[in-house]
Scaffold this motif. Structure first.
Motif, PDB file in Angstrom:
ATOM      1  N   GLY A  65       0.252  -7.105  -3.764  1.00  0.00           N
ATOM      2  CA  GLY A  65       0.822  -6.511  -2.561  1.00  0.00           C
ATOM      3  C   GLY A  65       0.625  -7.400  -1.345  1.00  0.00           C
ATOM      4  O   GLY A  65       1.541  -7.575  -0.533  1.00  0.00           O
ATOM      5  N   LEU A 118       7.563  -2.021 -14.538  1.00  0.00           N
ATOM      6  CA  LEU A 118       7.480  -0.954 -13.543  1.00  0.00           C
ATOM      7  C   LEU A 118       6.737  -1.422 -12.298  1.00  0.00           C
ATOM      8  O   LEU A 118       7.193  -1.206 -11.162  1.00  0.00           O
ATOM      9  N   LEU A 119       5.596  -2.075 -12.505  1.00  0.00           N
ATOM     10  CA  LEU A 119       4.820  -2.579 -11.371  1.00  0.00           C
ATOM     11  C   LEU A 119       5.571  -3.694 -10.646  1.00  0.00           C
ATOM     12  O   LEU A 119       5.576  -3.753  -9.404  1.00  0.00           O
ATOM     13  N   ALA A 165       8.799  -4.070 -10.419  1.00  0.00           N
ATOM     14  CA  ALA A 165       9.882  -3.466  -9.640  1.00  0.00           C
ATOM     15  C   ALA A 165       9.341  -2.847  -8.351  1.00  0.00           C
ATOM     16  O   ALA A 165       9.960  -2.978  -7.279  1.00  0.00           O
ATOM     17  N   GLU A 166       8.184  -2.193  -8.440  1.00  0.00           N
ATOM     18  CA  GLU A 166       7.579  -1.588  -7.243  1.00  0.00           C
ATOM     19  C   GLU A 166       7.220  -2.655  -6.217  1.00  0.00           C
ATOM     20  O   GLU A 166       7.489  -2.504  -5.017  1.00  0.00           O
ATOM     21  N   LEU A 167       6.633  -3.754  -6.678  1.00  0.00           N
ATOM     22  CA  LEU A 167       6.245  -4.838  -5.770  1.00  0.00           C
ATOM     23  C   LEU A 167       7.463  -5.509  -5.159  1.00  0.00           C
ATOM     24  O   LEU A 167       7.464  -5.866  -3.974  1.00  0.00           O
ATOM     25  N   LEU A 182      10.412  -4.119  -4.638  1.00  0.00           N
ATOM     26  CA  LEU A 182      10.971  -3.203  -3.655  1.00  0.00           C
ATOM     27  C   LEU A 182      10.103  -3.131  -2.400  1.00  0.00           C
ATOM     28  O   LEU A 182      10.624  -2.966  -1.290  1.00  0.00           O
ATOM     29  N   PHE A 183       8.792  -3.282  -2.584  1.00  0.00           N
ATOM     30  CA  PHE A 183       7.904  -3.300  -1.415  1.00  0.00           C
ATOM     31  C   PHE A 183       8.209  -4.514  -0.535  1.00  0.00           C
ATOM     32  O   PHE A 183       8.346  -4.388   0.685  1.00  0.00           O
ATOM     33  N   SER A 206      11.404  -3.958   1.224  1.00  0.00           N
ATOM     34  CA  SER A 206      11.288  -2.986   2.324  1.00  0.00           C
ATOM     35  C   SER A 206      10.687  -3.621   3.570  1.00  0.00           C
ATOM     36  O   SER A 206      11.084  -3.301   4.694  1.00  0.00           O
ATOM     37  N   ILE A 221       0.745   1.195  -1.762  1.00  0.00           N
ATOM     38  CA  ILE A 221       1.967   0.396  -1.763  1.00  0.00           C
ATOM     39  C   ILE A 221       3.205   1.268  -1.956  1.00  0.00           C
ATOM     40  O   ILE A 221       4.225   1.077  -1.277  1.00  0.00           O
ATOM     41  N   GLY A 222       3.129   2.255  -2.859  1.00  0.00           N
ATOM     42  CA  GLY A 222       4.263   3.145  -3.103  1.00  0.00           C
ATOM     43  C   GLY A 222       4.695   3.906  -1.851  1.00  0.00           C
ATOM     44  O   GLY A 222       5.859   3.833  -1.435  1.00  0.00           O
ATOM     45  N   LEU A 239       6.109   1.575   0.730  1.00  0.00           N
ATOM     46  CA  LEU A 239       7.468   1.152   0.385  1.00  0.00           C
ATOM     47  C   LEU A 239       8.489   2.142   0.947  1.00  0.00           C
ATOM     48  O   LEU A 239       9.468   1.750   1.603  1.00  0.00           O
TER      49      LEU A 239
END
Length: 370
Positions: free
Chosen positions: A226, A290-291, A293-295, A297-298, A301, A340-341, A344
């Motif tokens: 992150g 999954l992780l 994709a989250e990072l 998108l973070f 953002s 982080i979620g 985001l």
């Protein structure tokens, strides 16, 4: 001859930079010196240097501050290069070889980075004296990269104008391709901003390598990734600023098109997603999908938040960098709490609200300092 070029460049750009920003340097000096008793200044700064040399987290914060300062020097110098009274440089400096030009610009950039370089080298000496070796090497490499990057940008810009009429290979290849409206800036980056894009990716690579080297013992902690994505987004500050400048300069007509603000915002998100593809490839190669994709998108953002702020404040680089620094510090400490979620989602919502409320209010490019 090389020395004469360096002298001219330093006199025009480095001295001019210090004159324009004298107030900022005076304020910084008073903060660094006036915050403690005169007899304790060295002890205070020695402890401060040891703190960021021994702590990867603090070192990342310091690197972010140095990067933002470097961006400020790049923006000032590029603006001055294209000023009417500096046009002679396009004919005089290009009479030197590329190596001589690069050397002269490196000395000039180093002159503008002198406060950072002096503090960084002092920190390196203090670190080595106290048996820290990895961080001092990284600091020296980072300072060298910042100096070389600025010099490379200036040299490329100066020489490009001599052959400015030649169309790039990309534009010739894509002349018959259909180009969606949102893709205009992507073509602009790969046609006119290749150097800055490559340098930005070089800084991103150094950030990723440095972060995971410094946090080697906890490299699988999501907070480390992150922090890396936050630093990468910050490294794209110049490209984000240039996107808004491109939009205000060449795409001002778009405000009259029958397009919803949600569609336009999605288009900007797609543009930055394309520009962040190298970082995305790295994320998906290192983390589970999954992780990753989250990072990704973070990071997207954060970039969109930086982008949307410019609709509210206008194209004022000084003010923009101040907000970038403040947001970096705030987001940095939220990441430490593994949020982080939620961050985001919050970044995306705030970015869209700034965009929605200010898109039709921004029509003119504001002058520096306005």
């Amino acid at each position: 001859m090389e020395t004469s070029l360096s002298r001219v460049l330093i006199k025009i750009f480095a001295q001019g930079f210090y004159r324009v920003h004298a107030g900022l340097f005076l304020f910084t000096f008073l903060v660094l010196v006036g915050a403690v008793d005169p007899g304790e200044i060295w002890s205070y700064h020695k402890l401060l240097m040891l703190a960021f040399i021994s702590s990867p987290i603090m070192l990342m914060v310091v690197f972010a501050i140095w990067l933002i300062y470097s961006i400020k020097t790049w923006h000032y110098t590029i603006t001055q290069i294209f000023a009417v009274n500096q046009q002679f440089l396009f004919y005089s400096s290009t009479s030197f070889t590329k190596r001589q030009q690069l050397s002269g610009w490196m000395l000039t950039q180093a002159s503008m980075l002198m406060p950072v370089i002096a503090y960084g080298i002092t920190a390196v000496i203090v670190g080595v004296w106290h048996h820290y070796y990895v961080a001092p090497v990284i600091i020296l490499l980072y300072l060298g990269l910042l100096t070389w990057a600025g010099a490379f940008i200036y040299t490329t810009l100066i020489n490009r104008q001599i052959d400015g009429g030649k169309q790039s290979l990309l534009m010739r290849w894509s002349s018959k391709w259909r180009k969606p409206f949102y893709s205009m800036f992507i073509y602009h980056v790969f046609d006119k901003m290749k150097v800055r894009y490559v340098i930005t990716k070089g800084i991103s690579y150094l950030i990723v390598t440095g972060v995971f080297l410094l946090f080697a013992d906890v490299s699988h902690d999501v907070r480390v990734a992150g922090i890396a994505m936050l630093a990468i987004a910050t490294a794209h500050a110049v490209i984000i600023f240039e996107e808004r400048k491109f939009e205000e300069t060449y795409l001002i007509f778009s405000r009259g098109l029958p397009q919803t603000r949600l569609w336009l915002f999605a288009g900007f998100a797609l543009v930055y997603l394309v520009l962040l593809l190298p970082e995305g490839i790295w994320l998906f190669s290192r983390f589970n999908p999954l992780l990753a994709a989250e990072l990704m998108l973070f990071g997207l953002s954060v970039v969109l938040l930086f982008h949307s702020l410019l609709y509210w404040m206008g194209l004022n680089m000084d003010k923009y960098l101040q907000y970038i620094m403040g947001l970096f510090m705030g987001l940095f400490f939220v990441i430490l709490y593994r949020q982080i979620g939620p961050l985001l989602v919050l970044n995306g919502v705030v970015a869209y609200l700034f965009f929605y409320n200010n898109y039709y209010r921004t029509f003119a490019v504001k002058a520096e300092g306005e």
